[in-house]
Scaffold this active site. Structure first.
Site, mmCIF file in Angstrom:
data_model
loop_
_atom_site.group_PDB
_atom_site.id
_atom_site.type_symbol
_atom_site.label_atom_id
_atom_site.label_comp_id
_atom_site.label_asym_id
_atom_site.label_seq_id
_atom_site.Cartn_x
_atom_site.Cartn_y
_atom_site.Cartn_z
ATOM 1 N N SER A 139 1.166 -1.107 -0.031
ATOM 2 C CA SER A 139 0.082 -0.021 0.402
ATOM 3 C C SER A 139 0.676 1.430 -0.194
ATOM 4 O O SER A 139 1.486 1.447 -1.087
ATOM 5 C CB SER A 139 -1.233 0.292 1.455
ATOM 6 N N ASP A 293 -9.893 -3.030 -4.614
ATOM 7 C CA ASP A 293 -8.963 -2.163 -4.178
ATOM 8 C C ASP A 293 -9.626 -1.574 -5.127
ATOM 9 O O ASP A 293 -8.700 -1.617 -6.236
ATOM 10 C CB ASP A 293 -7.615 -3.235 -4.135
ATOM 11 N N HIS A 323 -7.566 -5.336 -0.790
ATOM 12 C CA HIS A 323 -6.541 -4.592 -0.180
ATOM 13 C C HIS A 323 -6.591 -4.773 1.676
ATOM 14 O O HIS A 323 -7.473 -4.919 2.380
ATOM 15 C CB HIS A 323 -6.694 -2.909 -0.358
#
Length: 353
Positions: A139, A293, A323
């Site tokens: 991320s 995501d 995610h």
């Protein structure tokens, strides 16, 4: 936050503290909290003898540049597992966080640690092969890893370069926050579009006007319009990911916002904005993306651009995954999909690093 008692991100940080674990060594790994170049890190060093020099991974945690810690249970498990499976030294970095610290503080911390670790005397101290070092992150950490990998070849002071980079559902561009994946997953419970926009804006400033303008995709000035070709999802995404979505020309914003907060146009914050010459200097690359995501398209577009630039690339897309799934790999919260992501990541490292 609405009562004026505490910043939203500080509330989330308080909630995350229950996930903290102490640096605990076991029969396989020695774990210590220390500092590299003045930046806190959690260091994992295998106890098992190696036939030769070891591999090493420098890991940057996720959390939208605002949250996260190398000592969180999920990250401690992830980095410990990686160290044990690969018999590798793992450096997990605790960079400064927003809202107290804004860009480029986060980048400067992770870059400083990486540059320090790549010194021959440090690699020698930990018996690490200088030809087998990788940066990795998930991320926001994937964003930082991508930025570090781009910057190192440009730095004349760096004599040892990376063997690889591993980017796990990375955030890579600030220009178009209405791509198909942002729209399709806008109400995702773990990372909604609203929360991702909040993370992006907090990375640069606590100014709510910046956040609101980014939310409406009207933050990029006309003078930077040429950059949109680098993140044009209509040409960079495969047909099945853009199907049902109509690409529209960008709506430009005031140049004043970009002058005040130039970070969102900086390649160190948005690695997808790098030109092809910069991309061609990148090392062997692994990119993991998930179907559920908002950041899916960032990773897919980066994979397309790296492939076109001739960078050796492995892109593993998990259509069914979401995610943050990589952290669902231990204890009561373990999910099969998280284990599949972890295996994909560590097996690629084992084969290529």
């Amino acid at each position: 936050e609405q009562l004026g008692l505490m910043h939203y991100m500080d509330v989330l940080k308080l909630l995350a503290r229950v996930e903290q674990v102490e640096p605990t060594s076991d029969e396989n790994i020695t774990v210590t909290d220390t500092e590299f170049s003045g930046v806190p890190v959690r260091l994992f060093v295998p106890k098992k003898e190696a036939a030769g020099l070891r591999r090493a991974i420098i890991y940057f945690h996720g959390g939208g540049w605002c949250l996260g810690d190398a000592g969180m249970k999920g990250y401690d498990y992830l980095t410990r597992w990686t160290s044990n499976k690969l018999n590798a030294v793992v450096v997990s970095v605790n960079y400064r966080l927003a809202p107290k610290h804004h860009f480029p503080a986060q980048f400067e911390d992770v870059y400083s640690v990486t540059k320090y670790f790549l010194q021959s005397k440090v690699l020698s101290q930990y018996k690490v092969d200088p030809n087998r070092v990788c940066v990795a992150g998930d991320s926001a950490g994937g964003n930082l890893a991508a930025a570090v990998a781009q910057q190192l070849p440009e730095d004349p002071e760096v004599k040892t370069q990376l063997k690889a980079q591993a980017l796990i559902y990375p955030a890579l561009q600030t220009l178009d926050l209405h791509s198909p994946s942002y729209e399709e997953n806008k109400d995702d419970p773990l990372l909604s579009r609203h929360l991702m926009v909040r993370f992006w804006s907090e990375y640069f400033s606590t100014d709510s006007f910046l956040r609101d303008t980014m939310d409406f995709n009207r933050h990029v000035p006309a003078s930077s319009g040429h950059l949109f070709q680098l993140v044009n999802w209509s040409s960079l995404l495969p047909a099945e990911m853009s199907e049902g979505h109509l690409y529209t020309n960008p709506t430009y914003g005031s140049p004043e916002l970009a002058r005040k907060y130039p970070g969102f146009l900086d390649v160190r914050a948005a690695p997808l904005l790098a030109d092809d010459a910069r991309l061609r200097r990148l090392p062997l690359t692994y990119i993991l993306t998930c179907g559920h995501d908002v950041l899916r398209d960032d990773g897919v577009m980066y994979a397309a651009r790296l492939r076109a630039a001739g960078v050796p690339l492995a892109h593993h897309h998990f259509k069914e995954a979401f995610h943050g799934a990589l952290l669902f790999v231990s204890g009561l919260g373990e999910l099969a999909v998280g284990r599949r992501l972890l295996n994909s990541y560590t097996e690629w490292l084992d084969e290529n690093l």
